[in-house]
Design an enzyme around this catalytic site. Structure first.
Site, PDB file in Angstrom:
ATOM      1  N   LYS A  22       0.843  -1.211   0.000  1.00  0.00           N
ATOM      2  CA  LYS A  22       0.000   0.000   0.000  1.00  0.00           C
ATOM      3  C   LYS A  22       0.873   1.255   0.000  1.00  0.00           C
ATOM      4  CE  LYS A  22      -1.744   1.555   4.192  1.00  0.00           C
ATOM      5  NZ  LYS A  22      -1.328   2.924   4.478  1.00  0.00           N
ATOM      6  N   ASN A  23       1.875   1.264   0.890  1.00  0.00           N
ATOM      7  CA  ASN A  23       2.635   2.503   1.061  1.00  0.00           C
ATOM      8  C   ASN A  23       3.646   2.760  -0.054  1.00  0.00           C
ATOM      9  OD1 ASN A  23       1.151   2.971   3.296  1.00  0.00           O
ATOM     10  ND2 ASN A  23       2.764   2.529   4.784  1.00  0.00           N
ATOM     11  N   CYS A 124      -5.043  12.350  13.053  1.00  0.00           N
ATOM     12  CA  CYS A 124      -5.788  11.093  13.018  1.00  0.00           C
ATOM     13  C   CYS A 124      -5.514  10.363  14.317  1.00  0.00           C
ATOM     14  CB  CYS A 124      -5.424  10.256  11.801  1.00  0.00           C
ATOM     15  SG  CYS A 124      -3.813   9.501  11.887  1.00  0.00           S
ATOM     16  N   ARG A 129       0.132  14.564  13.216  1.00  0.00           N
ATOM     17  CA  ARG A 129       0.618  14.374  11.851  1.00  0.00           C
ATOM     18  C   ARG A 129       0.554  15.636  10.982  1.00  0.00           C
ATOM     19  NH1 ARG A 129      -1.323   8.568   9.697  1.00  0.00           N
ATOM     20  NH2 ARG A 129       0.571   8.776   8.493  1.00  0.00           N
ATOM     21  N   VAL A 131       1.883  18.595   8.280  1.00  0.00           N
ATOM     22  CA  VAL A 131       2.567  18.458   6.978  1.00  0.00           C
ATOM     23  C   VAL A 131       3.523  19.625   6.742  1.00  0.00           C
ATOM     24  CG1 VAL A 131       0.848  16.978   5.855  1.00  0.00           C
ATOM     25  CG2 VAL A 131       0.552  19.471   5.793  1.00  0.00           C
ATOM     26  N   ASP A 314       4.773   0.782  11.985  1.00  0.00           N
ATOM     27  CA  ASP A 314       3.579   0.102  11.459  1.00  0.00           C
ATOM     28  C   ASP A 314       3.507  -1.361  11.903  1.00  0.00           C
ATOM     29  OD1 ASP A 314       2.991   2.489  10.263  1.00  0.00           O
ATOM     30  OD2 ASP A 314       3.423   1.850   8.212  1.00  0.00           O
ATOM     31  N   ARG A 406      -8.311  -0.896   4.619  1.00  0.00           N
ATOM     32  CA  ARG A 406      -7.394   0.103   4.064  1.00  0.00           C
ATOM     33  C   ARG A 406      -6.061  -0.541   3.678  1.00  0.00           C
ATOM     34  NH1 ARG A 406      -5.429   4.229   7.724  1.00  0.00           N
ATOM     35  NH2 ARG A 406      -4.231   4.638   5.868  1.00  0.00           N
TER      36      ARG A 406
HETATM   37  C1  LIG Z   1       1.093   6.246   3.312  1.00  0.00           C
HETATM   38  C2  LIG Z   1       2.341   6.004   4.072  1.00  0.00           C
HETATM   39  O1  LIG Z   1       3.382   5.707   3.502  1.00  0.00           O
HETATM   40  N1  LIG Z   1       2.256   6.067   5.403  1.00  0.00           N
HETATM   41  C3  LIG Z   1       3.422   5.782   6.199  1.00  0.00           C
HETATM   42  C4  LIG Z   1       4.240   7.051   6.352  1.00  0.00           C
HETATM   43  O2  LIG Z   1       3.394   8.037   6.926  1.00  0.00           O
HETATM   44  P1  LIG Z   1       3.839   9.554   6.906  1.00  0.00           P
HETATM   45  O3  LIG Z   1       4.551   9.843   5.636  1.00  0.00           O
HETATM   46  O4  LIG Z   1       2.637  10.364   7.243  1.00  0.00           O
HETATM   47  O5  LIG Z   1       4.850   9.573   8.127  1.00  0.00           O
HETATM   48  P2  LIG Z   1       6.106  10.527   8.367  1.00  0.00           P
HETATM   49  O6  LIG Z   1       7.352   9.743   8.196  1.00  0.00           O
HETATM   50  O7  LIG Z   1       5.940  11.757   7.564  1.00  0.00           O
HETATM   51  O8  LIG Z   1       5.929  10.910   9.908  1.00  0.00           O
HETATM   52  C5  LIG Z   1       6.932  10.715  10.876  1.00  0.00           C
HETATM   53  C6  LIG Z   1       6.745  11.705  11.998  1.00  0.00           C
HETATM   54  O9  LIG Z   1       6.990  13.013  11.500  1.00  0.00           O
HETATM   55  C7  LIG Z   1       5.937  13.889  11.805  1.00  0.00           C
HETATM   56  N2  LIG Z   1       5.821  14.872  10.694  1.00  0.00           N
HETATM   57  C8  LIG Z   1       5.767  14.421   9.414  1.00  0.00           C
HETATM   58  C9  LIG Z   1       5.680  15.314   8.360  1.00  0.00           C
HETATM   59  C10 LIG Z   1       5.667  16.687   8.654  1.00  0.00           C
HETATM   60  O10 LIG Z   1       5.576  17.544   7.756  1.00  0.00           O
HETATM   61  N3  LIG Z   1       5.748  17.098   9.948  1.00  0.00           N
HETATM   62  C11 LIG Z   1       5.817  16.225  10.987  1.00  0.00           C
HETATM   63  O11 LIG Z   1       5.894  16.624  12.159  1.00  0.00           O
HETATM   64  C12 LIG Z   1       4.713  12.961  11.917  1.00  0.00           C
HETATM   65  O12 LIG Z   1       3.665  13.558  12.659  1.00  0.00           O
HETATM   66  C13 LIG Z   1       5.324  11.752  12.583  1.00  0.00           C
HETATM   67  O13 LIG Z   1       5.392  11.961  13.975  1.00  0.00           O
HETATM   68  O14 LIG Z   1       5.368   6.793   7.173  1.00  0.00           O
HETATM   69  C14 LIG Z   1       5.029   6.392   8.518  1.00  0.00           C
HETATM   70  C15 LIG Z   1       6.319   6.236   9.288  1.00  0.00           C
HETATM   71  O15 LIG Z   1       7.039   5.160   8.789  1.00  0.00           O
HETATM   72  C16 LIG Z   1       4.203   5.129   8.492  1.00  0.00           C
HETATM   73  O16 LIG Z   1       3.737   4.865   9.799  1.00  0.00           O
HETATM   74  C17 LIG Z   1       2.989   5.274   7.571  1.00  0.00           C
HETATM   75  O17 LIG Z   1       2.366   4.026   7.391  1.00  0.00           O
HETATM   76  C1  LIG Z   2      -0.291   4.632   9.321  1.00  0.00           C
HETATM   77  C2  LIG Z   2      -0.479   3.997   8.171  1.00  0.00           C
HETATM   78  O1  LIG Z   2      -0.976   4.554   7.032  1.00  0.00           O
HETATM   79  P1  LIG Z   2      -1.335   6.106   6.790  1.00  0.00           P
HETATM   80  O2  LIG Z   2      -0.055   6.855   6.787  1.00  0.00           O
HETATM   81  O3  LIG Z   2      -1.980   6.093   5.437  1.00  0.00           O
HETATM   82  O4  LIG Z   2      -2.268   6.540   7.891  1.00  0.00           O
HETATM   83  C3  LIG Z   2      -0.135   2.566   8.019  1.00  0.00           C
HETATM   84  O5  LIG Z   2      -0.051   2.079   6.882  1.00  0.00           O
HETATM   85  O6  LIG Z   2       0.052   1.895   9.053  1.00  0.00           O
END
Ligand SMILES: CC(=O)N[C@H]1[C@@H](OP(=O)(O)OP(=O)(O)OC[C@H]2O[C@@H](n3ccc(=O)[nH]c3=O)[C@H](O)[C@@H]2O)O[C@H](CO)[C@@H](O)[C@@H]1O
Ligand SMILES: C=C(OP(=O)(O)O)C(=O)O
Length: 429
Positions: A22-23, A124, A129, A131, A314, A406
């Site tokens: 998925k990811n 969530c 989380r 961006v 995860d 999902r």
């Molecule tokens: C669709 C997908 O691939 N999802 C994966 C992706 O989520 P995702 O890409 O959302 O996770 P990130 O690696 O960005 O997040 C890591 C940490 O950084 C923080 N953060 C992130 C971005 C930002 O702009 N600011 C900030 O503070 C987040 O809140 C979190 O605490 O990587 C995570 C970490 O391996 C996995 O658990 C998710 O399954």
């Molecule tokens: C946290 C996950 O996905 P998402 O970043 O889409 O919420 C996940 O795949 O476990």
């Protein structure tokens, strides 16, 4: 809403095919926006999140054709994406709120069309989380970004320009968004402290097949020499290491013997190492990896989540489920998300002994869990409850199965094929 009913206590035996990740698939689908030619992705899993991403792309004007016939090489579906004409640059709230990975259209739209309006994903169950790293990085590439009405309004009036970006901490999504945007930016971009998760390598390899010039793939420094246009390509989605890790634990928690097929075991090395520490036998096979419980008991084993190649967040909930029935104690520490313990109160309801101390959970193994109706708030929490249900005495009803859908294709069919007593029940909480 559907539920899953499990009658626990049966050791799993047999082969479990691992699907496309998925990811990996989600950013690869978003990458279709970068080219006016066709992008063909094989080994595409059949998951709710994939459907959501395809809907999002379709409303941007991308023609998406899914061939449901399984491709011979790896059993997944094939999708052909044609973003020849992008008719709409808005990613609406209704789709983004369903799936945070929708934010991954931001970089590609901005790079290709020079503008995008993307609903802010919001928090969530597992954390706030934000961006901010995605937005700051795009600003460093020259984008102008305003937040209004819950939307990110991004424009690149003079086009995107290469820059040296150092992420203050590792973010998978921000690395992916910036990598895609930089592929079409003018000049060279360096991404320092980039995420090294295998799904990023998969995206970088697909972009390379599309004509992108990327150095340092699979390292923490990615150097991207922007090109004026990308062309079509064909790419197979990487196997899902989290699905694989989950089924490895299904084998271990039931005292079973399962072979995970279609997987490079190196993708889950950190998980397999911890399973071996816990007393599980792990053997490479020609098709993947075999997971079997040895005669001895499961041993309490500490884990701390880390960015790749460390133990994946995860897999934290699933490993915790395993530790609830291990001998001795295990400390499970979550370092990536601030609130990823929503499974703990539900595991308590099944008789687990877990005490939370901030970012750590002290799990003291119990001789057995007892089935109960349980409810989960996120994808991996749901899968940990399924695992607990497989090991528990009696009946477990896991509600809110849409979370599972999902990220797990045919979970009940894959487990039932190995002897689990598991069925989907229509309706429920
Ligand atoms: C669709 C997908 O691939 N999802 C994966 C992706 O989520 P995702 O890409 O959302 O996770 P990130 O690696 O960005 O997040 C890591 C940490 O950084 C923080 N953060 C992130 C971005 C930002 O702009 N600011 C900030 O503070 C987040 O809140 C979190 O605490 O990587 C995570 C970490 O391996 C996995 O658990 C998710 O399954
Ligand atoms: C946290 C996950 O996905 P998402 O970043 O889409 O919420 C996940 O795949 O476990």
């Amino acid at each position: 809403m559907d539920s899953i009913r499990i009658r626990g206590g049966r050791p799993l035996e047999g082969a479990i095919p691992i699907g496309g990740a998925k990811n990996a698939a989600l950013p690869l689908l978003a990458a279709a926006l970068l080219t006016e030619d066709r992008l063909v992705l094989s080994n595409l899993p059949s998951l709710a999140d994939i459907t959501t991403m395809v809907k999002l792309l379709a409303q941007h004007g991308v023609i998406c054709a899914i061939d449901e016939a399984r491709d011979a090489a790896n059993g997944g579906r094939v999708i052909t994406l044609d973003a020849g004409r992008i008719s709409n640059t808005t990613a609406p709230y209704d789709l983004v709120r369903k799936m945070r990975a929708s934010i991954l259209v931001l970089g590609p739209l901005l790079a290709r069309v020079g503008e995008a309006q993307v609903s802010l994903p919001g928090g969530c169950a597992i954390g706030t989380r934000p961006v901010d790293l995605h937005l700051k990085g795009l600003e460093e590439l020259g984008a102008v970004i305003e937040l209004e009405g819950g939307y990110i309004h991004a424009t690149a009036p003079k086009g995107l320009k290469g820059a040296h970006i150092r992420f203050p901490f590792v973010s998978v999504g921000a690395t992916e968004n910036l990598l895609m945007a930089a592929a079409l930016a003018e000049g060279t971009t360096v991404l320092d402290n980039a995420a090294r998760e295998p799904e990023i390598g998969d995206l970088a390899r697909c972009l390379t097949a599309m004509g992108a010039r990327i150095e340092g793939i699979d390292t923490e420094t990615l150097t991207i020499h922007g090109v004026a246009r990308l062309h079509g390509a064909t790419h197979a989605v990487l196997p899902d290491r989290i699905e694989a890790g989950t089924y490895a634990i299904a084998g271990a928690i039931t005292g079973g013997d399962v072979e995970l097929t279609g997987l490079d075991a190196e993708l889950i090395r950190s998980v397999l190492d911890k399973l071996e520490d816990a007393g599980v036998r792990v053997t490479p096979t020609a098709r993947g990896v075999r997971i079997a419980r040895t005669d001895g008991p499961l041993r309490g084993t500490d884990v701390m989540t880390q960015v790749y190649p460390g133990f994946p967040t995860d897999m934290q909930a699933q490993f915790m489920a395993l530790m609830t029935v291990a001998e001795g104690a295990a400390m499970v520490t979550e370092t990536i998300f601030e609130n990823r313990f929503m499974h703990v109160p539900e595991l308590h309801r099944m008789g687990a002994n877990i005490v939370l101390h901030g970012a750590s959970a002290l799990v003291r193994g119990v001789p057995r869990l007892n089935g109960a109706p349980v409810m989960a708030t996120d994808l991996r929490a749901s899968s940990s409850l399924v695992l607990a249900g497989l090991a528990a005495r009696g009946e477990t009803l896991v509600n809110r199965v849409y979370h599972l859908d999902r990220g797990y294709e045919n979970i009940e069919a894959k487990l039932a094929a190995c002897g689990a007593d598991i069925v989907r029940v229509a309706g429920g909480a």
